[in-house]
Design a protein around this motif. Sequence first.
Motif, short mmCIF file in Angstrom:
data_model
loop_
_atom_site.label_atom_id
_atom_site.label_comp_id
_atom_site.label_asym_id
_atom_site.label_seq_id
_atom_site.Cartn_x
_atom_site.Cartn_y
_atom_site.Cartn_z
N GLN A 30 3.60 -3.14 -5.57
CA GLN A 30 2.53 -2.16 -5.68
C GLN A 30 2.76 -1.28 -6.91
O GLN A 30 3.79 -0.63 -7.03
CB GLN A 30 2.48 -1.29 -4.42
CG GLN A 30 2.12 -2.07 -3.16
CD GLN A 30 2.00 -1.17 -1.95
OE1 GLN A 30 1.93 0.05 -2.07
NE2 GLN A 30 1.98 -1.77 -0.76
N ASP A 31 1.80 -1.30 -7.82
CA ASP A 31 1.89 -0.55 -9.07
C ASP A 31 0.92 0.63 -9.02
O ASP A 31 -0.29 0.45 -8.91
CB ASP A 31 1.52 -1.48 -10.23
CG ASP A 31 1.78 -0.84 -11.59
OD1 ASP A 31 1.80 0.40 -11.68
OD2 ASP A 31 1.93 -1.58 -12.58
N PRO A 32 1.42 1.86 -9.10
CA PRO A 32 0.54 3.04 -9.04
C PRO A 32 -0.30 3.22 -10.29
O PRO A 32 -1.19 4.08 -10.32
CB PRO A 32 1.52 4.20 -8.87
CG PRO A 32 2.79 3.71 -9.50
CD PRO A 32 2.84 2.24 -9.22
N VAL A 67 -2.65 -11.76 -9.78
CA VAL A 67 -1.86 -12.79 -9.13
C VAL A 67 -0.98 -13.43 -10.19
O VAL A 67 -1.41 -13.68 -11.32
CB VAL A 67 -2.75 -13.85 -8.43
CG1 VAL A 67 -3.63 -14.60 -9.42
CG2 VAL A 67 -1.88 -14.81 -7.62
N VAL A 68 0.27 -13.65 -9.84
CA VAL A 68 1.24 -14.22 -10.78
C VAL A 68 1.90 -15.43 -10.13
O VAL A 68 2.35 -15.36 -8.98
CB VAL A 68 2.33 -13.18 -11.14
CG1 VAL A 68 3.34 -13.78 -12.11
CG2 VAL A 68 1.70 -11.93 -11.72
N PRO A 73 -2.58 -2.76 -6.79
CA PRO A 73 -2.56 -1.30 -6.88
C PRO A 73 -1.80 -0.70 -5.71
O PRO A 73 -1.82 -1.22 -4.60
CB PRO A 73 -4.05 -0.92 -6.82
CG PRO A 73 -4.79 -2.17 -7.21
CD PRO A 73 -3.95 -3.31 -6.72
N ALA A 74 -1.11 0.39 -5.97
CA ALA A 74 -0.40 1.09 -4.90
C ALA A 74 -1.42 1.55 -3.86
O ALA A 74 -2.50 2.02 -4.18
CB ALA A 74 0.38 2.28 -5.45
N LYS A 75 -1.05 1.45 -2.59
CA LYS A 75 -1.99 1.74 -1.51
C LYS A 75 -2.50 3.16 -1.55
O LYS A 75 -3.68 3.43 -1.36
CB LYS A 75 -1.34 1.46 -0.16
CG LYS A 75 -1.12 -0.03 0.10
CD LYS A 75 -0.49 -0.25 1.46
CE LYS A 75 -0.30 -1.74 1.74
NZ LYS A 75 0.35 -1.98 3.05
N ASP A 76 -1.59 4.11 -1.82
CA ASP A 76 -2.02 5.50 -1.81
C ASP A 76 -3.04 5.79 -2.90
O ASP A 76 -3.99 6.53 -2.73
CB ASP A 76 -0.84 6.46 -1.94
CG ASP A 76 -0.03 6.21 -3.20
OD1 ASP A 76 -0.19 5.13 -3.81
OD2 ASP A 76 0.76 7.09 -3.58
N LYS A 77 -2.88 5.10 -4.06
CA LYS A 77 -3.84 5.30 -5.14
C LYS A 77 -5.15 4.57 -4.84
O LYS A 77 -6.23 5.07 -5.12
CB LYS A 77 -3.26 4.81 -6.48
CG LYS A 77 -4.19 5.06 -7.65
CD LYS A 77 -3.49 4.84 -8.97
CE LYS A 77 -4.42 5.18 -10.12
NZ LYS A 77 -3.76 5.09 -11.43
#
Length: 437
Positions: free
Chosen positions: A253-255, A262-263, A430-434
């Motif tokens: 997860q990347d903020p 997909v990689v 995307p980071a969940k919180d963002k």
Amino acid sequence: MALGAVLSLGASAYAQKVAFEQYDLSNGMHVILHNDPSAPVVITSVMYHVGAKDEQPDRTGFAHFFEHLLFEGTQNIKRGEWFKIVTSNGGTNNANTTDDRTYYFEVFPSNNLELGLWMESERLMHPVINQIGVDTQNEVVKEEKRLRVDNQPYGNLIAEVKKNMFTNHPYRWATIGSMEHLDAAKLEEFQAFNKKFYTPNNAVLVVAGDISDMAKTKDWIQKYFGTIPRGEDIKRQTFSEAPITQTIKANYQDPNIQIPMVVAAYRTPSMKTRDARVLDMISTFLSDGKSSKLYKKIVDDKKMALQVGAFSFSQEDYGMYILYGMPQGDNKTDAILAEMDAEIVKLQNELISEKDLQKLKNKYESNYVNSNSSVEGIAENLATYYQLYGDVNLINTEIDIYRSVTREEIRDIAKKYLNPNQRLVLDYVPAKDKAQK
């Protein structure tokens, strides 16, 4: 096609053989000289066979840290004076680090060749490694990590792939390393790292450019480098990885992002192998430019993705072949992966056309010319081919390997390495919180 043939012949004609001379000093330092009087500039560079893979698991980041630390100063160059000396004498300088080596260089007007040699000998023989330098560069590296990794969209992509692809080899950690490890390290550990790896017998010196007096240049090299004591022979540990036999699945997860990626990553052999070069050509075929197979099909024609691509991450011991895609609109990453897989299956079962093969070879001819079109490029290539490949003359002959690749080899190498049970599938999201904001 006729124009393409003319361009290809032009590239081949322009790709002149790179002449060089090489020898060893008595302390084990290898020296490579390349004379090119076409411009009044000269580069002095040193490549050390030390990179992130030579670190301890609880002290990662040392090799990259030294890329910065060894500009702090020496016994004869006061702290903060290095860059002033270079710029005041009309020069430029830089350094870079990989998992396998560290490279430093200066480019000066050719009448300052002796200055460049002296400065690099100072870096090797008389570095000042003290607490103030360590503390200063610690903050510099932290800021670099914040800018290039922590706050950069998709900045952790390579690090996450490496972490999941390697379980035993030191390639599993990021080249920039851990800030916690650097914070915990004592001054004596940095000094010990320097003593072990920054030795003449672990280095290659390259002088390239307008060398007006070869005999005097050799005298200077002997004067400044020949008296540096040889270091202890480095005992390198060999690490091997078990083959990947079933799909590795991971999530990161990347903020800093809003669009998922997909990689699909495959572990590949050393960049020194023929197979690795064929995989380079497969990567180019699939994703180099907007006319490539993946881009044209998935982005242009089907409009499923904002971006797709593939690249080879080549290294001394192992490499990685990495495909990625970012969906557009309501399309899902699974659908993107399926489309990429379909192109690989086609490669595994059908020969590419003769026209596509020639197009590939033309691109590699062009890349070959471009890589040796500047004195800086030639210097780094000479150092790399010696230090990591063990064959300096590859600067002239590696292109022959690419020229000799066949359509059948491309098919067979795709079959050998690019199978679903041999890969990592990473959902880079995307980071969940963002995402919830």
